[in-house]
Design a protein around this motif. Structure first.
Motif, PDB file in Angstrom:
ATOM      1  N   ASP A   1       1.203  -1.178  -0.114  1.00  0.00           N
ATOM      2  CA  ASP A   1       0.211   0.088   0.576  1.00  0.00           C
ATOM      3  C   ASP A   1       0.588   1.405   0.315  1.00  0.00           C
ATOM      4  N   PRO A   2       1.151   1.891  -1.075  1.00  0.00           N
ATOM      5  CA  PRO A   2       1.933   3.398  -0.973  1.00  0.00           C
ATOM      6  C   PRO A   2       1.665   4.382  -0.762  1.00  0.00           C
ATOM      7  N   SER A   3       0.650   4.079   0.467  1.00  0.00           N
ATOM      8  CA  SER A   3       0.187   5.348   0.956  1.00  0.00           C
ATOM      9  C   SER A   3       0.579   5.094   2.401  1.00  0.00           C
ATOM     10  N   LYS A   4       1.288   3.869   2.084  1.00  0.00           N
ATOM     11  CA  LYS A   4       1.218   3.433   3.898  1.00  0.00           C
ATOM     12  C   LYS A   4       2.902   2.665   4.076  1.00  0.00           C
ATOM     13  N   GLY A   5       3.355   2.930   5.200  1.00  0.00           N
ATOM     14  CA  GLY A   5       5.320   2.402   5.951  1.00  0.00           C
ATOM     15  C   GLY A   5       5.529   3.349   5.220  1.00  0.00           C
ATOM     16  N   LEU A   6       7.200   3.022   4.038  1.00  0.00           N
ATOM     17  CA  LEU A   6       7.521   3.666   4.053  1.00  0.00           C
ATOM     18  C   LEU A   6       8.689   3.679   2.829  1.00  0.00           C
ATOM     19  N   GLN A   7       8.763   3.842   1.718  1.00  0.00           N
ATOM     20  CA  GLN A   7       8.973   4.217   0.743  1.00  0.00           C
ATOM     21  C   GLN A   7      10.360   3.981   0.499  1.00  0.00           C
ATOM     22  N   ALA A   8      11.028   2.684   0.323  1.00  0.00           N
ATOM     23  CA  ALA A   8      12.509   2.219   0.102  1.00  0.00           C
ATOM     24  C   ALA A   8      13.194   3.114  -1.450  1.00  0.00           C
ATOM     25  N   ILE A   9      14.771   4.277  -0.729  1.00  0.00           N
ATOM     26  CA  ILE A   9      14.931   4.635  -1.484  1.00  0.00           C
ATOM     27  C   ILE A   9      16.389   4.473  -2.362  1.00  0.00           C
ATOM     28  N   ASP A  10      17.340   3.270  -1.228  1.00  0.00           N
ATOM     29  CA  ASP A  10      18.203   3.011  -1.376  1.00  0.00           C
ATOM     30  C   ASP A  10      18.491   1.951  -0.074  1.00  0.00           C
ATOM     31  N   TYR A  11      19.956   0.954  -0.742  1.00  0.00           N
ATOM     32  CA  TYR A  11      19.306  -0.742   0.072  1.00  0.00           C
ATOM     33  C   TYR A  11      21.147  -0.651   1.014  1.00  0.00           C
ATOM     34  N   TYR A  12      21.191  -1.123   2.008  1.00  0.00           N
ATOM     35  CA  TYR A  12      22.681  -2.137   2.428  1.00  0.00           C
ATOM     36  C   TYR A  12      22.676  -3.308   1.504  1.00  0.00           C
ATOM     37  N   ASP A  13      23.846  -4.141   0.911  1.00  0.00           N
ATOM     38  CA  ASP A  13      24.189  -4.658  -0.103  1.00  0.00           C
ATOM     39  C   ASP A  13      23.663  -6.370   0.760  1.00  0.00           C
ATOM     40  N   GLU A  14      23.547  -6.061   1.426  1.00  0.00           N
ATOM     41  CA  GLU A  14      22.891  -7.149   2.615  1.00  0.00           C
ATOM     42  C   GLU A  14      21.468  -8.021   2.698  1.00  0.00           C
TER      43      GLU A  14
END
Length: 205
Positions: A41-54
């Motif tokens: 649900d794109p209106s909830k939670g938090l949108q991931a922008i970048d990531y760790y390698d793990e």
């Protein structure tokens, strides 16, 4: 979800507001849970922008990358709360720099904080506030602190680089520590007043 091979409890994720301004750092597992919620649900939670390698393996057999930067889907209006007074926050305000001699120590090992007006003199001046407050505390290296002793800067013939002040909460990143490891993906989003610390931090993740 199962635990990943590398334990992630000490890592943090940078949280951005909807306008991409940095707000805080949260535990990496909480960021992962909220980013998965956002996928459904794109209106909830938090949108991931970048990531760790793990990555982590879920019970359903799917691998999820740990987010290093996440963004709120809705704009969160800053509440303007005052920054808590603490040794760490004094060091951050003063850029990890002694306000007497100008030496900077990113590790904080040679730093302490100094009462501009010593406690004994403060008490005789009949102040209503405690002497340990934003307007009477500055960062000092141990050497300068010992040199000044229980004297005012004028009495010790020492000059302050700046007068102590209460920092602006809008330039404060909740959960940030000046001696923490800084992930490369955070750098573009961090407030300007953290840039000098970032450049001198020699321990990137």
């Amino acid at each position: 979800m199962r635990k990943s091979k590398n334990h992630q409890n000490n890592k943090r994720t940078l949280v951005l507001n909807a306008d991409y301004c940095a707000m805080s750092l949260i535990p990496i597992r909480k960021a992962l849970e909220l980013s998965i919620k956002n996928q459904y649900d794109p209106s909830k939670g938090l949108q991931a922008i970048d990531y760790y390698d793990e990555k982590i393996l879920s019970c359903g057999g799917r691998y999820f990358p740990f987010p290093s930067v996440v963004r709120s889907p809705k704009y969160i209006r800053p509440k303007g709360k005052k920054i808590p007074f603490s040794r760490k926050n004094v060091f951050l305000r003063d850029n990890m720099t002694c306000m007497y001699c100008g030496i900077q120590d990113i590790t904080g090992r040679t730093l302490t904080y100094d009462h501009v007006i010593p406690k004994a003199i403060w008490k005789r001046q009949n102040h209503t506030l405690t002497p340990t407050n934003w307007l009477n505390i500055i960062t000092s290296c141990i050497k300068c602190n010992r040199k000044k002793g229980n004297r005012t800067p004028k009495q010790a013939n020492m000059q302050l680089a700046i007068e102590p002040f209460e920092p602006n909460p809008h330039n404060h990143l909740l959960g940030f520590s000046p001696w923490m490891k800084i992930h490369e993906s955070w750098k573009v989003y961090l407030p300007k007043n953290y840039k000098n610390l970032i450049e001198k931090n020699k321990n990137p993740v």
